[in-house]
Write a protein that holds these residues in place. Structure first.
Motif, short mmCIF file in Angstrom:
data_model
loop_
_atom_site.label_atom_id
_atom_site.label_comp_id
_atom_site.label_asym_id
_atom_site.label_seq_id
_atom_site.Cartn_x
_atom_site.Cartn_y
_atom_site.Cartn_z
N ALA A 18 128.17 79.48 33.55
CA ALA A 18 129.31 80.16 32.94
C ALA A 18 129.84 79.39 31.74
N SER A 19 129.83 78.06 31.84
CA SER A 19 130.33 77.22 30.75
C SER A 19 129.76 75.83 30.92
N SER A 280 139.28 90.68 32.90
CA SER A 280 137.91 90.63 33.37
C SER A 280 137.50 89.17 33.39
N GLY A 281 136.97 88.73 34.53
CA GLY A 281 136.53 87.35 34.63
C GLY A 281 135.23 87.14 33.88
N PRO A 282 134.54 86.03 34.15
CA PRO A 282 133.26 85.78 33.49
C PRO A 282 132.32 86.96 33.68
N SER A 283 131.66 87.37 32.61
CA SER A 283 130.81 88.55 32.63
C SER A 283 129.57 88.29 31.80
N GLY A 308 136.59 87.10 30.04
CA GLY A 308 135.87 85.85 30.24
C GLY A 308 134.52 85.79 29.57
N TYR A 309 134.04 86.92 29.06
CA TYR A 309 132.71 86.95 28.43
C TYR A 309 132.60 85.99 27.27
N PHE A 310 133.65 85.88 26.47
CA PHE A 310 133.57 85.10 25.24
C PHE A 310 133.66 83.60 25.47
N SER A 311 133.73 83.18 26.73
CA SER A 311 133.71 81.74 27.02
C SER A 311 132.49 81.34 27.84
N ILE A 312 131.55 82.27 28.09
CA ILE A 312 130.35 81.92 28.84
C ILE A 312 129.24 81.48 27.89
N ARG A 313 128.20 80.89 28.44
CA ARG A 313 127.13 80.33 27.61
C ARG A 313 126.05 81.35 27.26
#
Length: 352
Positions: A18-19, A280-283, A308-313
């Motif tokens: 996720a990150s 929305s959480g990580p997506s 949360g999408y814009f903070s995942i890898r």
């Protein structure tokens, strides 16, 4: 033009980092297939194992096969589509399929393109050693609304809020997510410490999510209170309105069961004079695209919505969702405007 009928369902359990510092994102992707060769994708975070997917697919397909993807209200009432996260995953796939079939982006089916860019809020890491650096980096990227997850410790949280305000010189609009970690007395203490810090809102401060206590706390502090984890359906929102328990409600698509129930919750909240935000959480991209389309179609979601999408890898999209500073651009191709990259999906699929 006849209605597309559901003919098949695929489930994919995937896991992706996720990150840099957070735990991996483990989620389930839903692929619905219809008799008109159109497909639709949904996403939900579910505690399923790979060994369960075959049985779960059979159970869901027994309920879904032969139904029209247009019958969204009917689908939402089927008892076997529980819990809410499962309903959400299926409903998102239906919306995506309907949009592709009609050749229209989902936001146009929900009311139109009220906005082409959605203001976003992002969540800060829990690890305090990364907090200040990440907050300033996000601010530089245009994310001026940030969410601090509470540690449950009054002094530590108050110090973190002060630190972020000082480092950013007040440029960060900060939300504190209490996550139900505080007792009544602790809430009183931290509210007194933070009243002059300009918090945008204090989410779920009380441990028991008691509406009467929330209302009482709201009368004794200037901090705007928000309710999130107690919002599971429109009835919950009505109870919050009647109790005067919050100034804002945060609606999570997965928690309420999808786009339609989220719209109903938002309508009740606005009728009661409350501000509304989506979460929305990580997506891996599908749930995030759904949030963007919903937020784009209504003036109700005027503030920043957590995505949360814009903070995942990484994601499973052939083309990543776009953002301009702290704004998410609405992909206007049919459905949710996204294409799932099967190579990416297979690379992170959990198969054991």
């Amino acid at each position: 033009m006849r209605n597309p009928i559901i003919t098949d369902l695929e489930l994919f359990l995937v896991e992706s980092p996720a990150s840099e510092v957070g735990p991996p994102l483990r989620t389930v992707l839903f692929r619905l297939v219809s008799d008109v060769e159109a497909e639709g994708w949904g996403e939900a975070q579910l505690a399923w194992r790979a060994t369960e997917l075959t049985v779960r697919r059979e159970m869901l397909l027994n309920v879904l096969a032969g139904r029209s993807v247009f019958d969204l209200e009917e689908l939402s009432e089927i008892p076997s589509l529980r819990p809410a996260a499962v309903r959400c995953g299926i409903e998102l796939a239906c919306w995506d399929l309907v949009g592709r079939f009609l050749g229209q982006p989902v936001c146009r089916l929900l009311g139109g393109e009220y906005r082409h860019y959605v203001p976003l809020a992002v969540r800060l890491p829990r690890d305090p050693s990364y907090l200040a650096q990440t907050a300033l980096e996000l601010l530089h990227q245009g994310f001026d609304t940030q969410i601090l997850s509470s540690s449950g410790q009054v002094e530590r949280d108050a110090d973190s809020v002060r630190l972020l305000n000082e480092l950013s010189r007040g440029r960060i609009r900060l939300r504190l997510d209490g996550a139900g970690l505080f007792s009544w007395e602790s809430c009183r203490q931290i509210s007194e410490l933070l009243e002059d810090q300009g918090l945008e809102c204090f989410i779920d401060p009380l441990r028991d999510f008691d509406l009467a206590q929330m209302a009482s706390l709201g009368r004794q502090t200037e901090l705007p209170l928000a309710a999130w984890r107690s919002v599971n359906n429109p009835k919950d929102v009505m109870a919050i309105v009647r109790a005067g328990a919050a100034r804002m409600v945060v609606i999570e698509l997965q928690r309420v069961g999808g786009i339609l129930p989220a719209r109903y919750c938002a309508a009740v909240a606005r009728s009661g004079g409350l501000e509304v935000a989506l979460a929305s959480g990580p997506s891996l991209g599908i749930a995030a695209a759904a949030l963007l389309h919903l937020a784009a179609a209504s003036p109700v979601f005027a503030g920043c919505n957590e995505c949360g999408y814009f903070s995942i890898r990484d994601d499973v999209l052939a083309r990543p969702l776009e953002r301009v500073q702290g704004l998410g651009r609405i992909p206007l191709e049919p459905g949710f405007g996204i294409t799932v990259d099967r190579n990416k999906l297979e690379a992170i699929q959990v198969s054991f």
